[in-house]
Design a protein around this motif. Structure first.
Motif, PDB file in Angstrom:
ATOM      1  N   GLY A  28     -29.807 -74.370 -21.339  1.00 22.85           N
ATOM      2  CA  GLY A  28     -29.003 -75.588 -21.360  1.00 22.85           C
ATOM      3  C   GLY A  28     -29.514 -76.567 -22.391  1.00 22.85           C
ATOM      4  N   LEU A  29     -30.853 -76.697 -22.501  1.00 20.43           N
ATOM      5  CA  LEU A  29     -31.421 -77.620 -23.480  1.00 20.43           C
ATOM      6  C   LEU A  29     -31.099 -77.165 -24.894  1.00 20.43           C
ATOM      7  CD1 LEU A  29     -34.914 -78.279 -21.868  1.00 20.43           C
ATOM      8  CD2 LEU A  29     -32.993 -79.877 -22.030  1.00 20.43           C
ATOM      9  N   ALA A  31     -28.511 -75.432 -25.817  1.00 22.01           N
ATOM     10  CA  ALA A  31     -27.091 -75.708 -26.070  1.00 22.01           C
ATOM     11  C   ALA A  31     -26.892 -77.172 -26.423  1.00 22.01           C
ATOM     12  CB  ALA A  31     -26.258 -75.326 -24.842  1.00 22.01           C
ATOM     13  N   GLU A  32     -27.616 -78.066 -25.749  1.00 15.31           N
ATOM     14  CA  GLU A  32     -27.497 -79.499 -26.072  1.00 15.31           C
ATOM     15  C   GLU A  32     -27.989 -79.779 -27.481  1.00 15.31           C
ATOM     16  OE1 GLU A  32     -28.717 -82.520 -23.280  1.00 15.31           O
ATOM     17  OE2 GLU A  32     -28.704 -81.093 -21.626  1.00 15.31           O
ATOM     18  N   TRP A  37     -21.899 -78.776 -26.035  1.00 14.08           N
ATOM     19  CA  TRP A  37     -21.937 -79.554 -24.781  1.00 14.08           C
ATOM     20  C   TRP A  37     -21.208 -78.861 -23.648  1.00 14.08           C
ATOM     21  CZ3 TRP A  37     -25.540 -82.882 -25.485  1.00 14.08           C
ATOM     22  CH2 TRP A  37     -25.747 -83.452 -26.750  1.00 14.08           C
ATOM     23  N   ASP A  39     -20.920 -75.641 -23.264  1.00 15.78           N
ATOM     24  CA  ASP A  39     -21.782 -74.534 -22.840  1.00 15.78           C
ATOM     25  C   ASP A  39     -22.924 -75.047 -21.994  1.00 15.78           C
ATOM     26  OD1 ASP A  39     -20.147 -72.847 -24.202  1.00 15.78           O
ATOM     27  OD2 ASP A  39     -21.442 -72.729 -26.001  1.00 15.78           O
ATOM     28  N   ALA A  40     -23.477 -76.221 -22.391  1.00 20.80           N
ATOM     29  CA  ALA A  40     -24.600 -76.776 -21.633  1.00 20.80           C
ATOM     30  C   ALA A  40     -24.164 -77.103 -20.211  1.00 20.80           C
ATOM     31  CB  ALA A  40     -25.115 -78.030 -22.334  1.00 20.80           C
ATOM     32  N   TYR A  44     -25.621 -75.541 -16.654  1.00 23.58           N
ATOM     33  CA  TYR A  44     -26.149 -76.348 -15.554  1.00 23.58           C
ATOM     34  C   TYR A  44     -25.382 -76.100 -14.266  1.00 23.58           C
ATOM     35  CZ  TYR A  44     -28.541 -78.847 -19.312  1.00 23.58           C
ATOM     36  OH  TYR A  44     -29.329 -79.169 -20.399  1.00 23.58           O
TER      37      TYR A  44
END
Length: 773
Positions: A28-29, A31-32, A37, A39-40, A44
């Motif tokens: 997730g990090l 992707a950010e 966003w 995908d992130a 999560y």
């Protein structure tokens, strides 16, 4: 509080992403970091599916949705999940309130911030947010509590002071809001918006002085603009200060001289008679800038009518019709303007034109009937009234106007019946009182008419209508003196001259004394059969008389006069007894008996021939168009002769305009004597005459007019072998009908000829000058 959701969204977007309370998935990090966003969020959400009790991940999703994906609804949903798993976290409740505010969910936002304050009651950020949200949602007690708690900790907090002022103002505690606004503006004197907000509060309170104080202060600090003056116009209007509102609009128009809409608004802002000229100037500017704007032209017409500038009003309506030929308002406006200008004929034509296109407008139909009534065409007015009743019903306007028509048409009995039925509901109605006064006058109830006039005058003391009514009612009740002069000459060589003075003293509305004296000079030429027996050609006849008239009832009036005359040294007793009867509205009778010297020639006067005349005159008006005049008479003479007479003259009203009335009719007259003793007067055994008649009256003004009467037709007496033709024309001028001085001038010419003889011709002239007291 429309800005609150926007501010809340901004606050939410600006909030930093939370530090991870638990390890955040590395995917997730990454992707950010790569700006992926969506995908992130998906990564999560997968983590939360396995373990939903991770408030930090819910908060992280909310921040991504708020700041990056521009999904405020999704952000609010994520924060709501976060608070479920971290219910004691005041910060999350605060952020949830901001999210709800961003999506316009006021009650939910207030509930969330209330939870934050409960968890952290001394936090000024939470209290301030609660106050703002409560202001926005209308929970002013909550807002007041929030800002008071902030001020308890920090008394100089300007934002809290402003919030408390707004809460007080919006909850109706305007007096309490005033010092708070003033204190705030002392701290932040450059806040233009709040200064205008405060002036609006003072306008609502009606404190114009405070508005003017801060108006001057605002202009000193910030200057002016068109928008500022428009805002001030609204505020002064709100504070019921129309003059200041107009002044503000005038300043705005000065800064925007080509803004026609602004000039139009300025014109509409003036409301007093003193400002009518300013209103006219403003609307002229608007029309000059936008000459085809129908709304501006209508306003120009209205303002002109308000100022009695009927020429401009008429011009406005004509310009409207040039642009919109079928505009009904302009056609109706033209009809009304003509009426206000007292151009009744033009008004009647304009109303007919309007009603031909708009037959279903009750108000205009009644206005047209009013015009026809004022033209004196009562028969037509009654016809129109019945048509109105059929179309619009038996309503109040119909009854009031029918009473008015009947009153002016000298039908007081039904008029008073209508009035009696209406008066319980319209005790102080001016129009009804006016009609009642007219009806009582024509009902021969002068004392009641005067009392009614006093009631009417109280309602509109200074109006022209009241002044005209007062003159109409009071003139017959005024004492007066009249100088009379007269002259008559005929082809039989008899000339009559007279001069006299008569007077009338009104004791009370029902009783009056009258009297007078005159001298008649009767002349002929030498050798005339009408000369005196001793050959003289002149006789002077002096008379004096005194009389009294008293109205016993509305239906009966009696009069009597006695006097004496002297001719050729002989004294004569003269008298007259009379009775005026009106058994019905449409029938008037005059019965009289009089005795006097028959002074129609020097011979008749010198012989002392007295005439005792018994006369019945009648006037019958079977309807509002026809009038029938009649006479029956029987005279006896001191020389033993008798005379009878009959006359019948029906006529019909043909024309009623503002300036001219015309009646046409026929007449027949018959009389005869028992004998012709040759005593100086015309005495055929039978005289008959038939004629076509015309009666005209030219109305110069309410006080002045000229009548001309014509008659022409065949006549014959017993000495003639056949009928001959002849006629009369009599012109009479009336000047000062209701003024202190009244002049009556009359002239006539008669010509009866044809056949082998020269016929008979005569000329008359009379003048009467009356002074009323």
């Amino acid at each position: 509080m429309k800005l609150l959701p926007i501010l809340a969204l901004a606050c939410l977007a600006a909030a930093p992403l939370p530090a991870a309370a638990q390890p955040v998935p590395d995917a997730g990090l990454r992707a950010e970091m790569q700006g992926q966003w969506t995908d992130a969020v998906g990564i999560y959400q997968q983590a939360l599916a396995a373990n939903p009790a991770q408030a930090d991940l819910w908060e992280r999703i909310a921040d991504i949705r708020a700041t990056q994906l521009k999904d405020p609804v999704g952000a609010a949903e994520a924060l709501r999940e976060a608070t479920q798993y971290a219910p004691m976290d005041a910060r999350l409740h605060y952020k949830l309130s901001q999210a709800y505010a961003a999506i316009q969910k006021g009650p939910s936002a207030l509930a969330a911030i209330a939870q934050a304050v409960e968890l952290d009651p001394g936090n000024p950020t939470y209290l301030r947010a609660r106050g703002e949200i409560a202001l926005w949602t209308g929970y002013y007690a909550v807002a007041t509590d929030s800002f008071e708690r902030i001020l308890a900790a920090t008394p100089q907090d300007a934002d809290a002071l402003l919030g408390l002022a707004r809460a007080s103002a919006r909850s109706g505690k305007k007096d309490a809001a005033v010092p708070r606004y003033r204190t705030y503006l002392t701290q932040r004197p450059q806040d233009k918006d709040v200064m205008l907000e405060y002036m609006e509060l003072e306008a609502e309170r009606g404190d114009t002085q405070a508005v003017q104080e801060y108006d001057a202060l605002f202009r000193q600090r910030f200057g002016t603009s068109k928008d500022y003056w428009l805002r001030m116009a609204d505020l002064y209007a709100l504070g019921n200060h129309p003059a200041a509102a107009s002044a503000a609009l005038k300043e705005a128009s000065r800064l925007a001289p080509q803004d026609h809409a602004l000039y139009y608004r300025l014109a509409q802002s003036y409301s007093t008679d003193k400002e009518a000229g300013d209103a006219a100037d403003a609307i002229e500017h608007a029309v000059a800038l936008d000459p085809t704007n129908l709304e501006y032209l209508r306003s120009r017409a209205d303002i002109a009518a308000w100022r009695s500038d009927y020429a401009t009003a008429l011009d406005s309506y004509r310009r409207i019709l040039a642009i919109a030929p079928d505009d009904p308002g302009a056609r109706l406006g033209i009809a009304r303007v003509y009426y206000w200008r007292n151009q009744l004929d033009d008004s009647a034509r304009a109303y007919r034109d309007y009603l031909a296109r708009q037959p279903g407008v009750a108000a205009a139909s009644m206005e047209y009937i009013v015009v026809v009534t004022e033209l004196g065409d009562y028969a037509r007015a009654m016809e129109l009234l019945e048509a109105y009743k059929t179309r619009f019903g038996d309503n109040l306007a119909y009854r009031k106007q029918k009473a008015r028509v009947l009153a002016w048409a000298e039908r007081p009995t039904p008029a008073l019946g209508f009035i009696a039925a209406l008066e319980p509901e319209l005790r102080d109605d001016y129009e009804l009182g006016y009609t009642r006064t007219i009806a009582l006058h024509y009902a021969h109830r002068p004392r009641e008419a005067l009392a009614s006039l006093a009631d009417v005058a109280r309602l509109r003391l200074d109006s022209k209508e009241t002044a005209d009514l007062t003159r109409f009612i009071y003139t017959p009740q005024r004492s007066n003196a009249t100088l009379n002069l007269g002259y008559e000459s005929a082809s039989d060589n008899i000339t009559l001259r007279h001069a006299g003075l008569a007077g009338e003293y009104v004791i009370n509305p029902e009783t009056r004394l009258f009297g007078g004296a005159d001298r008649q000079s009767i002349n002929t030429k030498a050798g005339s059969p009408y000369a005196r027996p001793d050959g003289g050609t002149t006789v002077g006849y002096n008379r004096a008389w005194l009389g009294v008239q008293h109205r016993i009832s509305p239906r009966l009036s009696l009069d009597a006069q006695v006097g004496g005359g002297t001719a050729t040294g002989d004294s004569r007793f003269i008298y007259e007894l009379g009775a005026d009867l009106q058994p019905r509205d449409e029938l008037a009778l005059r019965l009289s008996r009089r005795q006097d010297l028959f002074a129609v020639s020097p011979r008749a006067a010198a012989l002392g021939i007295e005439r005792r005349a018994n006369t019945l005159d009648a006037t019958w008006t079977p309807d509002l168009r026809y009038t029938v005049a009649g006479r029956l008479a029987y005279d006896t003479f001191s020389d033993g002769n008798d005379r009878w007479e009959a006359e019948l003259a029906p006529r019909r009203a043909i024309l009623r305009t503002q300036r001219l009335n015309l009646d046409l009719g026929v007449s027949g007259r018959w009389f005869g004597f028992d004998q012709d003793p040759g005593n100086g007067y015309y005495a055929p055994s039978l005289y008959q005459r038939y004629a076509l008649t015309a009666f005209t009256y030219w109305k110069i003004s309410d006080d002045d007019g000229v009548s001309v009467a014509f008659s022409y037709g065949p006549y014959k007496d017993n000495t003639q072998s056949g009928f001959r033709s002849g006629g009369d024309i009599v012109a009479e001028g009336f000047f000062g009908l209701y003024r202190d001085w009244f002049l009556d001038v009359k002239a006539g010419f008669s010509s009866y000829g044809g056949g082998p003889t020269a016929g008979y011709r005569s000329r008359t002239f009379e003048l009467g000058l009356t002074r009323r007291f």
